[in-house]
Design a protein around this motif. Structure first.
Motif, PDB file in Angstrom:
ATOM      1  N   ASP A 110     140.606  69.031   3.414  1.00 26.32           N
ATOM      2  CA  ASP A 110     139.513  68.234   3.970  1.00 26.32           C
ATOM      3  C   ASP A 110     138.369  68.105   2.967  1.00 26.32           C
ATOM      4  O   ASP A 110     138.116  69.004   2.172  1.00 26.32           O
ATOM      5  CB  ASP A 110     138.984  68.872   5.255  1.00 26.32           C
ATOM      6  N   ASN A 111     137.692  66.976   3.050  1.00 28.63           N
ATOM      7  CA  ASN A 111     136.499  66.760   2.232  1.00 28.63           C
ATOM      8  C   ASN A 111     135.320  67.470   2.879  1.00 28.63           C
ATOM      9  O   ASN A 111     135.271  67.625   4.103  1.00 28.63           O
ATOM     10  CB  ASN A 111     136.192  65.267   2.115  1.00 28.63           C
ATOM     11  N   TYR A 112     134.374  67.874   2.044  1.00 30.34           N
ATOM     12  CA  TYR A 112     133.184  68.551   2.549  1.00 30.34           C
ATOM     13  C   TYR A 112     132.034  68.243   1.599  1.00 30.34           C
ATOM     14  O   TYR A 112     132.240  67.929   0.426  1.00 30.34           O
ATOM     15  CB  TYR A 112     133.416  70.057   2.689  1.00 30.34           C
ATOM     16  N   PRO A 113     130.802  68.345   2.112  1.00 30.88           N
ATOM     17  CA  PRO A 113     129.624  68.052   1.284  1.00 30.88           C
ATOM     18  C   PRO A 113     129.459  69.057   0.146  1.00 30.88           C
ATOM     19  O   PRO A 113     129.939  70.190   0.216  1.00 30.88           O
ATOM     20  CB  PRO A 113     128.460  68.168   2.270  1.00 30.88           C
ATOM     21  N   SER A 114     128.740  68.638  -0.885  1.00 30.27           N
ATOM     22  CA  SER A 114     128.543  69.481  -2.067  1.00 30.27           C
ATOM     23  C   SER A 114     127.776  70.760  -1.759  1.00 30.27           C
ATOM     24  O   SER A 114     127.920  71.744  -2.483  1.00 30.27           O
ATOM     25  CB  SER A 114     127.817  68.694  -3.152  1.00 30.27           C
ATOM     26  N   TYR A 115     127.004  70.769  -0.668  1.00 31.43           N
ATOM     27  CA  TYR A 115     126.231  71.978  -0.378  1.00 31.43           C
ATOM     28  C   TYR A 115     127.129  73.164  -0.028  1.00 31.43           C
ATOM     29  O   TYR A 115     126.684  74.310  -0.081  1.00 31.43           O
ATOM     30  CB  TYR A 115     125.163  71.741   0.696  1.00 31.43           C
ATOM     31  N   PHE A 116     128.388  72.938   0.289  1.00 35.87           N
ATOM     32  CA  PHE A 116     129.308  74.050   0.530  1.00 35.87           C
ATOM     33  C   PHE A 116     129.493  74.859  -0.759  1.00 35.87           C
ATOM     34  O   PHE A 116     129.346  76.076  -0.756  1.00 35.87           O
ATOM     35  CB  PHE A 116     130.676  73.530   1.013  1.00 35.87           C
ATOM     36  N   LYS A 117     129.811  74.158  -1.851  1.00 31.34           N
ATOM     37  CA  LYS A 117     130.007  74.861  -3.128  1.00 31.34           C
ATOM     38  C   LYS A 117     128.681  75.377  -3.678  1.00 31.34           C
ATOM     39  O   LYS A 117     128.639  76.428  -4.314  1.00 31.34           O
ATOM     40  CB  LYS A 117     130.709  73.960  -4.137  1.00 31.34           C
ATOM     41  N   GLU A 118     127.606  74.649  -3.423  1.00 32.49           N
ATOM     42  CA  GLU A 118     126.288  75.111  -3.865  1.00 32.49           C
ATOM     43  C   GLU A 118     125.933  76.435  -3.199  1.00 32.49           C
ATOM     44  O   GLU A 118     125.360  77.329  -3.829  1.00 32.49           O
ATOM     45  CB  GLU A 118     125.226  74.053  -3.569  1.00 32.49           C
ATOM     46  N   ALA A 119     126.288  76.582  -1.924  1.00 29.21           N
ATOM     47  CA  ALA A 119     126.013  77.836  -1.211  1.00 29.21           C
ATOM     48  C   ALA A 119     126.765  79.001  -1.854  1.00 29.21           C
ATOM     49  O   ALA A 119     126.246  80.122  -1.922  1.00 29.21           O
ATOM     50  CB  ALA A 119     126.391  77.707   0.259  1.00 29.21           C
ATOM     51  N   CYS A 120     127.974  78.740  -2.358  1.00 27.14           N
ATOM     52  CA  CYS A 120     128.748  79.788  -3.033  1.00 27.14           C
ATOM     53  C   CYS A 120     128.022  80.289  -4.277  1.00 27.14           C
ATOM     54  O   CYS A 120     128.150  81.465  -4.644  1.00 27.14           O
ATOM     55  CB  CYS A 120     130.131  79.265  -3.435  1.00 27.14           C
ATOM     56  N   LEU A 121     127.286  79.414  -4.926  1.00 22.70           N
ATOM     57  CA  LEU A 121     126.568  79.785  -6.146  1.00 22.70           C
ATOM     58  C   LEU A 121     125.172  80.330  -5.850  1.00 22.70           C
ATOM     59  O   LEU A 121     124.650  81.142  -6.619  1.00 22.70           O
ATOM     60  CB  LEU A 121     126.480  78.580  -7.079  1.00 22.70           C
ATOM     61  N   ASN A 122     124.566  79.896  -4.742  1.00 25.01           N
ATOM     62  CA  ASN A 122     123.197  80.303  -4.425  1.00 25.01           C
ATOM     63  C   ASN A 122     123.102  81.629  -3.685  1.00 25.01           C
ATOM     64  O   ASN A 122     122.072  82.304  -3.761  1.00 25.01           O
ATOM     65  CB  ASN A 122     122.504  79.216  -3.600  1.00 25.01           C
ATOM     66  N   TYR A 123     124.127  81.999  -2.953  1.00 27.15           N
ATOM     67  CA  TYR A 123     124.134  83.247  -2.189  1.00 27.15           C
ATOM     68  C   TYR A 123     125.229  84.134  -2.768  1.00 27.15           C
ATOM     69  O   TYR A 123     126.404  83.937  -2.495  1.00 27.15           O
ATOM     70  CB  TYR A 123     124.376  82.983  -0.699  1.00 27.15           C
ATOM     71  N   ARG A 124     124.811  85.092  -3.577  1.00 22.16           N
ATOM     72  CA  ARG A 124     125.761  85.879  -4.362  1.00 22.16           C
ATOM     73  C   ARG A 124     126.036  87.249  -3.741  1.00 22.16           C
ATOM     74  O   ARG A 124     125.189  87.814  -3.040  1.00 22.16           O
ATOM     75  CB  ARG A 124     125.236  86.069  -5.786  1.00 22.16           C
ATOM     76  N   TYR A 125     127.208  87.747  -4.047  1.00 23.91           N
ATOM     77  CA  TYR A 125     127.628  89.085  -3.649  1.00 23.91           C
ATOM     78  C   TYR A 125     127.805  89.916  -4.918  1.00 23.91           C
ATOM     79  O   TYR A 125     128.001  89.377  -5.996  1.00 23.91           O
ATOM     80  CB  TYR A 125     128.944  89.024  -2.875  1.00 23.91           C
ATOM     81  N   HIS A 126     127.785  91.222  -4.762  1.00 17.22           N
ATOM     82  CA  HIS A 126     127.911  92.110  -5.921  1.00 17.22           C
ATOM     83  C   HIS A 126     129.354  92.389  -6.308  1.00 17.22           C
ATOM     84  O   HIS A 126     129.647  92.585  -7.478  1.00 17.22           O
ATOM     85  CB  HIS A 126     127.169  93.427  -5.663  1.00 17.22           C
ATOM     86  N   GLN A 127     130.235  92.423  -5.304  1.00 11.66           N
ATOM     87  CA  GLN A 127     131.612  92.765  -5.616  1.00 11.66           C
ATOM     88  C   GLN A 127     132.529  92.196  -4.530  1.00 11.66           C
ATOM     89  O   GLN A 127     132.161  92.146  -3.361  1.00 11.66           O
ATOM     90  CB  GLN A 127     131.768  94.286  -5.696  1.00 11.66           C
ATOM     91  N   ILE A 128     133.740  91.809  -4.959  1.00 12.93           N
ATOM     92  CA  ILE A 128     134.715  91.203  -4.050  1.00 12.93           C
ATOM     93  C   ILE A 128     136.010  92.001  -4.100  1.00 12.93           C
ATOM     94  O   ILE A 128     136.587  92.205  -5.175  1.00 12.93           O
ATOM     95  CB  ILE A 128     135.020  89.740  -4.440  1.00 12.93           C
ATOM     96  N   PHE A 129     136.465  92.431  -2.931  1.00 16.43           N
ATOM     97  CA  PHE A 129     137.766  93.081  -2.777  1.00 16.43           C
ATOM     98  C   PHE A 129     138.684  92.104  -2.057  1.00 16.43           C
ATOM     99  O   PHE A 129     138.339  91.601  -0.984  1.00 16.43           O
ATOM    100  CB  PHE A 129     137.643  94.383  -1.985  1.00 16.43           C
TER     101      PHE A 129
END
Length: 189
Positions: A110-129
């Motif tokens: 599905d298509n989605y607005p660019s703010y979805f990917k922007e949120a991935c870059l703007n709200y960061r986590y320290h570590q991913i398991f």
């Protein structure tokens, strides 16, 4: 201003956001529940809540009926969780993170607005398991519509999305819930 006696004290006093993610049925929530029962701060998965609210309104699978609306609700909820975690100190475990929303949308095609990917870059986590697919523990239920093959495909989308968002991933090996939770705890940076 608080004074720290060592670099370790400074590092241990900061707010660390740790995501536990993986395809459906890989044991994420079991690990989160174990961590929570053992006194760790955990923010729970919100997709089941969104799904149950939609079912109460007569929509059996909102993700299938209106994926963009479902994903917007998830994105909003996960951003709110991220913001709420800012007032906490220490290590906070998240049952899924913001990039999971993008991965599921990509999985669905599905298509989605660019703010979805922007949120991935703007709200960061320290570590991913990342929990890989594990057919022996996979089960389906009222809120999980995917079969094991689909869950495996979602895992690959999750892995790609987190890597594309600039994260290093640490895969959690198979084992008991306590072994997997201890793997997470023993590998915190």
């Amino acid at each position: 201003m608080k004074k720290y006696t060592s670099m370790r004290d400074l590092i241990m006093s900061t707010n660390k956001k740790i995501v536990i993610t993986g395809g459906p049925g890989t044991g994420k929530t079991s690990i989160i529940d174990f961590l929570k029962e053992n006194g760790h701060q955990c923010l729970l998965e919100i997709s089941r809540q969104v799904t149950l609210e939609a079912q109460a309104q007569g929509i059996e699978q909102l993700f299938l009926t209106d994926p963009l609306l479902f994903s917007n609700k998830l994105l909003e909820g996960r951003i709110n969780q991220h913001k709420e975690s800012e007032i906490l100190s220490g290590t906070i475990f998240f049952d899924r993170g913001i990039p999971d929303v993008v991965a599921y949308m990509d999985y669905a095609g599905d298509n989605y607005p660019s703010y979805f990917k922007e949120a991935c870059l703007n709200y960061r986590y320290h570590q991913i398991f990342l929990l890989p697919p594990w057919e022996a523990i996979y089960t389906s239920d009222n809120e999980r519509y995917e079969n094991f093959e689909q869950a495996t495909e979602i895992y690959h989308h999750l892995k790609k999305t987190y890597l594309d968002s600039g994260y290093e991933l640490l895969e959690v090996p198979q084992g008991s819930i306590s072994e997997r939770a201890n793997f997470v705890l023993n590998n915190l940076r």
